[in-house]
Design an enzyme around this catalytic site. Structure first.
Site, PDB file in Angstrom:
ATOM      1  N   CYS A 282      -3.778  -4.907  -7.951  1.00  0.00           N
ATOM      2  CA  CYS A 282      -3.240  -3.536  -7.960  1.00  0.00           C
ATOM      3  C   CYS A 282      -3.683  -2.789  -9.208  1.00  0.00           C
ATOM      4  CB  CYS A 282      -1.727  -3.570  -7.859  1.00  0.00           C
ATOM      5  SG  CYS A 282      -0.944  -4.549  -9.136  1.00  0.00           S
TER       6      CYS A 282
ATOM      7  N   SER B  35       0.825  -1.213   0.000  1.00  0.00           N
ATOM      8  CA  SER B  35       0.000   0.000   0.000  1.00  0.00           C
ATOM      9  C   SER B  35       0.859   1.263   0.000  1.00  0.00           C
ATOM     10  CB  SER B  35      -0.883  -0.006   1.238  1.00  0.00           C
ATOM     11  OG  SER B  35      -0.063  -0.040   2.391  1.00  0.00           O
TER      12      SER B  35
ATOM     13  N   GLU C 147       6.329  -0.670  -5.572  1.00  0.00           N
ATOM     14  CA  GLU C 147       5.161  -1.029  -6.403  1.00  0.00           C
ATOM     15  C   GLU C 147       3.946  -0.874  -5.507  1.00  0.00           C
ATOM     16  OE1 GLU C 147       5.241  -1.624  -9.505  1.00  0.00           O
ATOM     17  OE2 GLU C 147       7.270  -2.262  -9.973  1.00  0.00           O
TER      18      GLU C 147
HETATM   19  P1  NAD Z   1       0.499  -3.727   2.860  1.00  0.00           P
HETATM   20  O1  NAD Z   1       1.161  -2.431   2.560  1.00  0.00           O
HETATM   21  O2  NAD Z   1      -0.396  -3.788   4.035  1.00  0.00           O
HETATM   22  O3  NAD Z   1       1.595  -4.871   3.116  1.00  0.00           O
HETATM   23  C1  NAD Z   1       2.532  -5.231   2.137  1.00  0.00           C
HETATM   24  C2  NAD Z   1       3.720  -5.885   2.813  1.00  0.00           C
HETATM   25  O4  NAD Z   1       4.440  -4.892   3.543  1.00  0.00           O
HETATM   26  C3  NAD Z   1       3.353  -6.964   3.831  1.00  0.00           C
HETATM   27  O5  NAD Z   1       4.275  -8.015   3.708  1.00  0.00           O
HETATM   28  C4  NAD Z   1       3.519  -6.251   5.157  1.00  0.00           C
HETATM   29  O6  NAD Z   1       3.798  -7.114   6.230  1.00  0.00           O
HETATM   30  C5  NAD Z   1       4.689  -5.332   4.867  1.00  0.00           C
HETATM   31  N1  NAD Z   1       4.799  -4.135   5.701  1.00  0.00           N
HETATM   32  C6  NAD Z   1       3.824  -3.462   6.334  1.00  0.00           C
HETATM   33  N2  NAD Z   1       4.339  -2.396   6.991  1.00  0.00           N
HETATM   34  C7  NAD Z   1       5.660  -2.393   6.742  1.00  0.00           C
HETATM   35  C8  NAD Z   1       6.742  -1.546   7.152  1.00  0.00           C
HETATM   36  N3  NAD Z   1       6.553  -0.476   7.929  1.00  0.00           N
HETATM   37  N4  NAD Z   1       7.990  -1.837   6.700  1.00  0.00           N
HETATM   38  C9  NAD Z   1       8.209  -2.902   5.910  1.00  0.00           C
HETATM   39  N5  NAD Z   1       7.228  -3.747   5.513  1.00  0.00           N
HETATM   40  C10 NAD Z   1       5.963  -3.487   5.922  1.00  0.00           C
HETATM   41  O7  NAD Z   1      -0.229  -4.191   1.537  1.00  0.00           O
HETATM   42  P2  NAD Z   1      -1.242  -5.409   1.401  1.00  0.00           P
HETATM   43  O8  NAD Z   1      -2.492  -5.012   2.088  1.00  0.00           O
HETATM   44  O9  NAD Z   1      -0.575  -6.664   1.768  1.00  0.00           O
HETATM   45  O10 NAD Z   1      -1.465  -5.447  -0.180  1.00  0.00           O
HETATM   46  C11 NAD Z   1      -2.372  -4.627  -0.820  1.00  0.00           C
HETATM   47  C12 NAD Z   1      -1.681  -3.420  -1.398  1.00  0.00           C
HETATM   48  O11 NAD Z   1      -0.633  -3.830  -2.260  1.00  0.00           O
HETATM   49  C13 NAD Z   1      -2.627  -2.609  -2.273  1.00  0.00           C
HETATM   50  O12 NAD Z   1      -2.406  -1.246  -2.059  1.00  0.00           O
HETATM   51  C14 NAD Z   1      -2.217  -3.008  -3.682  1.00  0.00           C
HETATM   52  O13 NAD Z   1      -2.548  -2.081  -4.662  1.00  0.00           O
HETATM   53  C15 NAD Z   1      -0.748  -3.155  -3.518  1.00  0.00           C
HETATM   54  N6  NAD Z   1      -0.186  -3.960  -4.604  1.00  0.00           N
HETATM   55  C16 NAD Z   1       0.551  -3.337  -5.562  1.00  0.00           C
HETATM   56  C17 NAD Z   1       1.076  -4.064  -6.615  1.00  0.00           C
HETATM   57  C18 NAD Z   1       1.914  -3.405  -7.672  1.00  0.00           C
HETATM   58  O14 NAD Z   1       2.621  -4.110  -8.359  1.00  0.00           O
HETATM   59  N7  NAD Z   1       1.873  -2.096  -7.841  1.00  0.00           N
HETATM   60  C19 NAD Z   1       0.842  -5.439  -6.695  1.00  0.00           C
HETATM   61  C20 NAD Z   1       0.072  -6.045  -5.720  1.00  0.00           C
HETATM   62  C21 NAD Z   1      -0.441  -5.292  -4.664  1.00  0.00           C
END
Ligand code: NAD
Length: 539
Positions: free
Chosen positions: A291, A236, A257
């Site tokens: 995404c 996110s 990403e």
């Molecule tokens: P998220 O941001 O909640 O978590 C993603 C990952 O980051 C998880 O493994 C989480 O444990 C980790 N994380 C969380 N806080 C962190 C920190 N402070 N430092 C390091 N790592 C941390 O996202 P989500 O809910 O798992 O996935 C959904 C999001 O991902 C949506 O916004 C979606 O659009 C995005 N996404 C983007 C793409 C792309 O290629 N642009 C692809 C798939 C998903």
């Protein structure tokens, strides 16, 4: 590298290292609420240990030939194809997705990425000769050296693809990888780890080349703090900001990403059936937890009613439920967590309170799991939260627009810039819109296919992040692009700059004017040069 006889694959190999932290992650099936098990999260100490082991393993791997790397990747691909049914079932169980989405979004995308990398990877990573410009006696080359250890932090929406997507180019470019898999799909980690372990064992390579690690955001932060050489973060926007802050402390390069709020624009000359099915795919693939999802469907007023009628008809027929209960085909799966379900409900409620109408769905689906009904919301306006904030749910939010300029303005009116789809029979008109919308990719008359063309780079602009993953750009992003200047001939003329002589200033000035000047400037340059040389010779 010596090949070993293949060991029989255990049905549920526990090849992942359990963490040493006291915290446990509970794994639940989003479609049924069934408890799948628990895994132990990893601590900051575990991350340091994992990085040290990855560094050690990478020393040998960085010296391997592309041929060897191809063999390893090919074996990984063979394993994934052979085990596709089991892997799809696992993805359904762990992420609540449908079997078809698991097959298309996980197995097919990963297989295509492997195919592209095996076929094209080497030519993009071979040293590339460039002009040596002012120095014809030198040879100028860009070399693509592995960075070292790549830290991947992955989200939950495509458990297999979010891991393999960055690992394939990173590994092929000679790196080791540590992957922090999402806490919401930690149940898949052991099985995914086995895909790598099996290949490394077969070729006598260290398993530490790819290590999946478990935990939530704290483990992700600990991975960044443990000094890896590149972070590929997919997630996110909110957490992307945190990752950027953490990586500033260790000056670690980052590819971000992030999320999207992509528009799918239906122009008044679009092929109605093509546009309706494109919108259906854009909104409901992976229950909208994509995404690249078409989070906003913008439809030109002359075709608005016909389009709404057709998508209403199509969306009303979508089936929802647990894909593994044997009751038949399912179109739209579950959302990964109850929290995600609440986000979707809040955004739909806000839109309806502000004047939108749910002509299909609009509320929670079967109570057995985290289901939200496939929903078609019409008459949405740009001021609604659902037109600004990422929904990540099975919602087709439709808004009308009048002119092509309006479409561009509305499409650009969010913080994001991941992708765009334009539906029109006029390629020129569609392209003119795509050129003016800020996005990392655009697809005309098809939803999301850019991702399947692995030669194209993938990534976002603005709040959707930066850096690219696929294609030549994605491969090279996993490397240190080293600039190398070497002698072409064994002539060792010292470049004497010191001590400075009285004529040097004019000599340099004359040379610069001669090379870069035009007309009389060049004549003055010749005079400067002559003056400078004379002064140096007669000092
Ligand atoms: P998220 O941001 O909640 O978590 C993603 C990952 O980051 C998880 O493994 C989480 O444990 C980790 N994380 C969380 N806080 C962190 C920190 N402070 N430092 C390091 N790592 C941390 O996202 P989500 O809910 O798992 O996935 C959904 C999001 O991902 C949506 O916004 C979606 O659009 C995005 N996404 C983007 C793409 C792309 O290629 N642009 C692809 C798939 C998903």
């Amino acid at each position: 590298m010596t090949e070993r006889a293949a060991e029989p694959a255990p049905s549920r190999p526990d090849s992942i290292r359990q963490g040493t932290s006291r915290e446990e992650l509970e794994c639940l099936n989003p479609a049924t609420g069934q408890r799948l098990g628990t895994v132990r999260a990893q601590s900051a100490e575990d991350m340091k240990d994992a990085v040290a082991r990855a560094r050690h393993a990478q020393r040998a791997w960085r010296g391997t030939s592309f041929r060897t790397r191809r063999k390893v990747l090919q074996r990984i691909g063979d394993h994934i194809l052979r085990e596709a049914d089991a892997l799809c079932a696992l993805m359904c169980e762990d992420a609540g997705k449908t079997r078809e989405n698991a097959l298309l979004g996980e197995i097919w995308t990963v297989s295509e990425k492997l195919r592209w990398t095996l076929k094209h990877g080497e030519k993009h990573l071979r040293p590339e000769r460039v002009s040596s410009g002012l120095f014809p006696h030198k040879r100028a080359t860009i070399e693509f050296h592995p960075r070292g250890v790549v830290g991947v932090i992955a989200p939950w929406n495509y458990p297999l693809q979010n891991v393999l997507g960055p690992v394939i180019p990173a590994l092929f470019a000679g790196n080791a990888c540590i992957v922090k898999i999402s806490e919401h799909v930690a149940h898949s980690a052991a099985r995914i780890q086995w895909i790598f372990d099996e290949a490394f064992d077969h070729f006598g390579l260290p398993r530490e080349l790819v290590q999946l690690v478990l935990g939530d955001g704290r483990t992700g932060k600990a991975l960044i703090d443990a000094h890896v050489d590149l972070i590929v973060f997919t997630g996110s926007m909110e957490n992307g900001r945190k990752v950027l802050r953490s990586s500033a402390d260790t000056i670690t390069p980052v590819i971000l990403e992030l999320g999207g709020k992509d528009a799918l624009v239906v122009l008044d000359d679009a092929h109605l059936e093509q546009a309706a099915h494109g919108a259906l795919a854009g909104s409901f693939i992976a229950a909208g937890q994509n995404c690249l999802a078409a989070e906003r469907t913008l439809v030109q007023r002359p075709v608005y009613e016909a389009f709404v009628a057709r998508v209403t008809e199509l969306a009303s027929q979508l089936r929802q439920g647990d894909p593994l209960d044997g009751a038949g085909a399912i179109d739209v799966g579950a959302l990964v967590t109850p929290a995600q379900l609440q986000i979707v409900q809040d955004l739909v409620d806000d839109a309806i309170a502000k004047g939108a109408r749910a002509v299909v769905g609009g509320s929670r689906g079967p109570a057995s799991g985290n289901f939200f009904q496939p929903t078609v919301l019409v008459d949405c306006t740009p001021d609604m939260r659902i037109m600004q904030e990422e929904t990540f749910g099975p919602i087709m939010a439709i808004a009308p627009f009048d002119t092509d300029d309006d479409a561009v303005r509305i499409a650009n009116s969010t913080e994001y810039g991941l992708s765009l789809t334009v539906m029109s029979k006029s390629g020129q008109r569609a392209k003119a819109i795509a050129d003016r919308v800020v996005s990392g990719s655009c697809s005309i008359n098809d939803f999301g296919l850019t991702y399947m063309v692995q030669g194209l780079p993938f990534g976002g602009e603005r709040g959707s992040g930066f850096g690219r993953l696929n294609g030549r750009e994605g491969l090279r992003a996993c490397t240190n692009q080293k600039a190398v200047l070497e002698d072409r001939f064994p002539i060792h003329l010292p470049a004497k700059l010191f001590p400075v002589t009285p004529g040097d200033y004019n000599t340099f000035k004359g040379t610069i004017r001669l090379i870069y000047g035009r007309g009389s400037e060049r004549a003055k340059g010749a005079a400067d040069l002559a003056r400078g040389l004379w002064a140096s010779l007669t000092r």
